[in-house]
Design a protein around this motif. Structure first.
Motif, PDB file in Angstrom:
ATOM      1  N   UNK A 286       0.832  -1.210   0.000  1.00  0.00           N
ATOM      2  CA  UNK A 286       0.000   0.000   0.000  1.00  0.00           C
ATOM      3  C   UNK A 286       0.865   1.258   0.000  1.00  0.00           C
ATOM      4  N   UNK A 287       1.995   1.223   0.687  1.00  0.00           N
ATOM      5  CA  UNK A 287       2.880   2.386   0.716  1.00  0.00           C
ATOM      6  C   UNK A 287       3.468   2.685  -0.660  1.00  0.00           C
ATOM      7  N   UNK A 288       3.577   1.664  -1.502  1.00  0.00           N
ATOM      8  CA  UNK A 288       4.127   1.892  -2.839  1.00  0.00           C
ATOM      9  C   UNK A 288       3.202   2.747  -3.699  1.00  0.00           C
ATOM     10  N   UNK A 289       1.919   2.845  -3.309  1.00  0.00           N
ATOM     11  CA  UNK A 289       0.973   3.683  -4.048  1.00  0.00           C
ATOM     12  C   UNK A 289       0.881   5.099  -3.481  1.00  0.00           C
ATOM     13  N   UNK A 290       1.508   5.334  -2.331  1.00  0.00           N
ATOM     14  CA  UNK A 290       1.331   6.631  -1.665  1.00  0.00           C
ATOM     15  C   UNK A 290       2.657   7.305  -1.343  1.00  0.00           C
ATOM     16  N   UNK A 291       3.632   7.130  -2.213  1.00  0.00           N
ATOM     17  CA  UNK A 291       4.945   7.763  -2.056  1.00  0.00           C
ATOM     18  C   UNK A 291       5.587   7.416  -0.723  1.00  0.00           C
ATOM     19  N   UNK A 292       5.365   6.201  -0.263  1.00  0.00           N
ATOM     20  CA  UNK A 292       5.998   5.733   0.954  1.00  0.00           C
ATOM     21  C   UNK A 292       5.309   6.128   2.231  1.00  0.00           C
ATOM     22  N   UNK A 293       4.155   6.785   2.155  1.00  0.00           N
ATOM     23  CA  UNK A 293       3.451   7.175   3.378  1.00  0.00           C
ATOM     24  C   UNK A 293       2.753   5.960   3.991  1.00  0.00           C
ATOM     25  N   UNK A 294       2.748   5.863   5.329  1.00  0.00           N
ATOM     26  CA  UNK A 294       2.065   4.741   5.977  1.00  0.00           C
ATOM     27  C   UNK A 294       0.577   4.709   5.643  1.00  0.00           C
ATOM     28  N   UNK A 295      -0.045   3.591   5.954  1.00  0.00           N
ATOM     29  CA  UNK A 295      -1.421   3.331   5.556  1.00  0.00           C
ATOM     30  C   UNK A 295      -2.382   4.397   6.051  1.00  0.00           C
ATOM     31  N   UNK A 296      -2.189   4.904   7.285  1.00  0.00           N
ATOM     32  CA  UNK A 296      -3.144   5.838   7.876  1.00  0.00           C
ATOM     33  C   UNK A 296      -2.677   7.292   7.784  1.00  0.00           C
ATOM     34  N   UNK A 297      -1.722   7.554   6.897  1.00  0.00           N
ATOM     35  CA  UNK A 297      -1.286   8.928   6.666  1.00  0.00           C
ATOM     36  C   UNK A 297      -1.551   9.371   5.231  1.00  0.00           C
ATOM     37  N   UNK A 298      -2.260   8.561   4.480  1.00  0.00           N
ATOM     38  CA  UNK A 298      -2.535   8.893   3.082  1.00  0.00           C
ATOM     39  C   UNK A 298      -3.946   8.457   2.722  1.00  0.00           C
ATOM     40  N   UNK A 299      -4.611   9.262   1.896  1.00  0.00           N
ATOM     41  CA  UNK A 299      -5.943   8.932   1.400  1.00  0.00           C
ATOM     42  C   UNK A 299      -5.901   8.240   0.045  1.00  0.00           C
ATOM     43  N   UNK A 300      -4.715   7.810  -0.378  1.00  0.00           N
ATOM     44  CA  UNK A 300      -4.580   7.205  -1.708  1.00  0.00           C
ATOM     45  C   UNK A 300      -5.408   5.936  -1.834  1.00  0.00           C
ATOM     46  N   UNK A 301      -5.356   5.062  -0.832  1.00  0.00           N
ATOM     47  CA  UNK A 301      -6.060   3.786  -0.898  1.00  0.00           C
ATOM     48  C   UNK A 301      -7.417   3.828  -0.194  1.00  0.00           C
ATOM     49  N   UNK A 302      -7.848   4.992   0.209  1.00  0.00           N
ATOM     50  CA  UNK A 302      -9.118   5.135   0.901  1.00  0.00           C
ATOM     51  C   UNK A 302      -9.088   6.357   1.799  1.00  0.00           C
ATOM     52  N   UNK A 303     -10.233   6.725   2.322  1.00  0.00           N
ATOM     53  CA  UNK A 303     -10.322   7.931   3.133  1.00  0.00           C
ATOM     54  C   UNK A 303     -10.017   7.629   4.590  1.00  0.00           C
ATOM     55  N   UNK A 304      -9.117   8.442   5.178  1.00  0.00           N
ATOM     56  CA  UNK A 304      -8.716   8.276   6.573  1.00  0.00           C
ATOM     57  C   UNK A 304      -9.540   9.197   7.460  1.00  0.00           C
ATOM     58  N   UNK A 305     -10.106   8.641   8.526  1.00  0.00           N
ATOM     59  CA  UNK A 305     -10.808   9.423   9.546  1.00  0.00           C
ATOM     60  C   UNK A 305      -9.938   9.434  10.791  1.00  0.00           C
ATOM     61  N   UNK A 306      -9.381  10.579  11.116  1.00  0.00           N
ATOM     62  CA  UNK A 306      -8.516  10.685  12.293  1.00  0.00           C
ATOM     63  C   UNK A 306      -9.394  10.863  13.520  1.00  0.00           C
ATOM     64  N   UNK A 307      -9.500   9.804  14.304  1.00  0.00           N
ATOM     65  CA  UNK A 307     -10.444   9.782  15.414  1.00  0.00           C
ATOM     66  C   UNK A 307      -9.797  10.125  16.751  1.00  0.00           C
ATOM     67  N   UNK A 308      -8.577   9.675  16.975  1.00  0.00           N
ATOM     68  CA  UNK A 308      -7.958   9.890  18.272  1.00  0.00           C
ATOM     69  C   UNK A 308      -6.645  10.623  18.214  1.00  0.00           C
ATOM     70  N   UNK A 309      -6.265  11.120  17.045  1.00  0.00           N
ATOM     71  CA  UNK A 309      -4.989  11.804  16.877  1.00  0.00           C
ATOM     72  C   UNK A 309      -5.207  13.301  16.747  1.00  0.00           C
ATOM     73  N   UNK A 310      -4.504  14.111  17.502  1.00  0.00           N
ATOM     74  CA  UNK A 310      -4.683  15.568  17.414  1.00  0.00           C
ATOM     75  C   UNK A 310      -3.884  16.169  16.271  1.00  0.00           C
ATOM     76  N   UNK A 311      -4.535  16.513  15.195  1.00  0.00           N
ATOM     77  CA  UNK A 311      -3.865  17.230  14.105  1.00  0.00           C
ATOM     78  C   UNK A 311      -2.898  16.367  13.334  1.00  0.00           C
TER      79      UNK A 311
END
Length: 680
Positions: free
Chosen positions: A391-416
């Motif tokens: 999955x990181x290969x599709x998002x310029x090396x960003x981790x799964x929950x730091x990129x919306x490339x493979x889907x939309x991320x909802x940040x629920x417990x992280x501040x900013x």
């Protein structure tokens, strides 16, 4: 013109023009025997499949008997429910509750709100019971299960359901309430990701790297008082060189790079390469890290089992917590039970000089070795991160929950956007609170003393024994050896004749994989198997098919008959390897009961075996009998580390469950192994 045949779904009884149409309906509509669902009401609003990836952390499963005294007890893999599995169940139930609560509250507040379909439900999200989690081992080898009491700063849970396409925006709104459904403070949900429909993410199988952190107190380092009192004042230069030695010990645990092409062929004969990896992990080699697994696993962690070929990519110090604990990070494709803690404990002992620093490059990394290692205390280890390189290969090396490339991320417990460090801080603070008690400190102090006085000396002694090489004898003094008993002379003579005439057959590939390099020894070496021809009809009846005698029977029928006659004569002379209830290995001097005659016998000449367990399983009799023949020195059989002299001394042991191998020897050494495998 003949009408197209109608095919019916056995669950919802809807009609379709083809079987393929039924399969598309089952996938798209989520129709099952437990939940029959008709096809989508309209093509404008179809039922779609939606996968959710939950990013969450967990610390501790509450037990009534928790106390400080049990924090340092070892953990195995037989627990009914580990903290990771318990937390995954809680998160799954929280998602169900969140969606149900949203549906009820929304309908109550706006009873006229519908989605335009016959079911009059806003979400109608049908969550499937199946789910996958990075830290579990349901589809992988069981021994890759995470230590049951290991918490996590972040873990990933993936679940799948179906809903109407028009309900997806409502689903996104509903999931923002997910943290409120968890009343237990031991679990934190950091983010949720609605994966794209064309993305298939299996948390357990898709995870390519696990990252663990271990908090090593400065109090465990040599010169601890100097380190702790002068920590803030030494800037870039530590007051002692202990951290430099600790760093060297940690780096020794990392797997090496692939060798040069000129060395590649020889190297691949020794170690199997990692394949199908992503990023720089593709250049790493697999090592048999059996020395660092829970010793109670025994044969499950044998180095000839592919599940123990683990890749340690990174092992370094990455920070400091409370100016008193070093944060050590270990990355790898997966880890065996206790592997991380044993690497850390051994590195601490090396830093003190209690275990030789060069042990990584000698005994500890030798696939033919099996020695005791130092187990660091639990309570300081946590799962830091799970990575998905595909999955990181599709998002310029960003981790799964730091990129919306493979889907939309909802940040629920992280501040900013700078909330990435919060899961680590949360896990570390949870650990430090539990480690602050006086009982835990006393237990850890006692552990360090025990390592110095007991564990490290035993490990060092085993390393020295492993590295000790006897002076080769140009002429073996056979007169110093006990002569061969008369019972063995016929078989021994036949074996010597086969070797002297050069008729020894080629060893199979499977058997060769567990044979050690002979290191320049002269003489024919190899192994082949013969079948007891008297039991051929019994074998055919058991297997239900024709049994062909192997090449060994065809070439040496007299030898095959002689070895099974020998088994009958020596059966009552056999001693046995026993496993005590406390797990200790020992020899029983009592004569074994009369056992059924074996159907097979492995015949070995000058073969030094690496640690392994026998393939398959035993049938009828679950134990093998081994005996050594010939004029040789040393060459004991080691069973889980126990040295057994088998020269004309038959030994019965469980070769399918206990790791065993051959000590170095000098002279001519034959061995016979009688066994009865399970026929397939």
């Amino acid at each position: 013109m003949t009408a197209a045949p109608a095919f019916s779904c056995q669950f919802c009884h809807s009609k379709f023009a083809s079987r393929n149409a039924i399969f598309r309906h089952l996938r798209a509509d989520g129709c099952t025997s437990d939940n029959p669902r008709a096809p989508s009401a309209t093509t404008e609003d179809p039922i779609v499949k939606q996968s959710l990836a939950i990013w969450f952390g967990y610390y501790h499963v509450p037990h009534d008997d928790d106390n400080d005294s049990n924090l340092l007890q070892g953990t195995g893999i037989d627990n009914d429910l580990g903290w990771n599995e318990w937390a995954g169940q809680q998160v799954f139930q929280a998602v169900q509750q969140t969606l149900e609560t949203y549906e009820i509250e929304k309908t109550k507040n706006d009873p006229d709100s519908t989605n335009g379909t016959a079911n009059n439900k806003l979400l109608d999200f049908q969550l499937q019971e199946s789910r996958t989690q990075c830290s579990l081992a349901r589809l992988r080898a069981r021994i890759l299960q995470q230590d049951p009491e290991c918490p996590a700063a972040t873990d990933v849970l993936v679940m799948t359901g179906t809903c109407l396409q028009s309900s997806l925006p409502q689903l996104e709104v509903a999931l923002t309430n997910l943290p409120d459904a968890l009343s237990n403070g031991n679990i934190q949900i950091w983010a949720c990701k609605l994966l794209r429909s064309d993305i298939t993410l299996h948390a357990e199988r898709s995870c390519t790297q696990m990252v663990y952190h271990y908090l090593v107190p400065l109090a465990w380092m040599p010169g601890a008082e100097l380190l702790q009192t002068q920590w803030e004042g030494w800037g870039h230069r530590p007051p002692t060189d202990c951290l430099k030695r600790f760093k060297t010990a940690l780096r020794g645990a990392e797997c090496g790079m692939v060798p040069l092409p000129s060395q590649q062929k020889k190297h691949q004969q020794q170690h199997k390469m990692a394949v199908g990896r992503f990023g720089r992990l593709g250049a790493k080699e697999r090592k048999a890290w059996h020395n660092f697994a829970d010793p109670t696993l025994r044969g499950l962690a044998a180095p000839n089992q592919e599940s123990v070929w683990r890749v340690v990519d990174y092992c370094r110090m990455v920070g400091m917590v409370d100016n008193a604990n070093l944060v050590v990070e270990i990355k790898g494709d997966a880890f065996l039970p206790q592997q991380v803690r044993r690497i850390l404990g051994t590195a601490v002992a090396m830093t003190h000089g209690w275990i030789p620093m060069d042990a990584w490059e000698t005994a500890l990394r030798d696939p033919a070795s099996l020695i005791e290692t130092v187990l660091a205390p639990p309570g300081r280890l946590y799962l830091s991160e799970c990575r998905f390189h595909f999955e990181e290969s599709f998002s310029s090396g960003k981790p799964l929950f730091e990129s919306d490339t493979c889907g939309k991320v909802l940040r629920l417990g992280l501040p900013g956007d700078n909330g990435n460090t919060r899961p680590q801080e949360w896990a570390q603070q949870c650990l430090l609170r539990s480690l602050s008690s006086e009982g835990t400190k006393r237990a850890e102090d006692q552990w360090l003393k025990d390592v110095q006085t007991n564990v490290a000396p035993r490990a060092t002694q085993s390393i020295h024994e492993l590295l000790k090489v006897s002076v080769p004898r140009s002429e073996l003094d056979a007169s110093a050896l006990d002569p061969a008993p008369l019972d063995y002379m016929d078989v021994l003579t036949k074996l010597r004749d086969i070797v002297s005439t050069g008729k020894w057959p080629v060893t199979s590939i499977a058997r060769s994989s567990v044979l050690a390099d002979q290191g320049g020894k002269t003489g024919k070496a190899g192994s082949f198997t013969v079948i007891n021809s008297k039991l051929k009809e019994q074998l055919q009846t058991s297997s239900g098919s024709q049994v062909e005698l192997p090449l060994g029977n065809q070439l040496f029928p007299d030898l095959a008959a002689a070895v099974f006659e020998l088994e009958e004569r020596i059966a009552e002379q056999t001693t046995k390897v026993d496993v005590a209830p406390n797990g200790k290995i020992g020899l029983s001097n009592e004569c074994t009961s009369r056992r059924p005659q074996s159907t097979h016998c492995a015949i070995n000449a000058n073969a030094q075996f690496q640690p392994h367990v026998d393939s398959g399983r035993g049938a009828g009799q679950s134990l093998s009998i081994i005996v050594g023949l010939g004029d040789y020195h040393d060459g004991e059989l080691r069973v889980e580390g126990l040295a057994c002299d088998i020269r004309f001394k038959p030994l019965e042991f469980d070769g399918w469950a206990l790791r065993h191998w051959t000590n170095q020897y000098h002279g001519e050494r034959f061995s016979l192994v009688w066994f009865t495998p399970e026929l397939t």
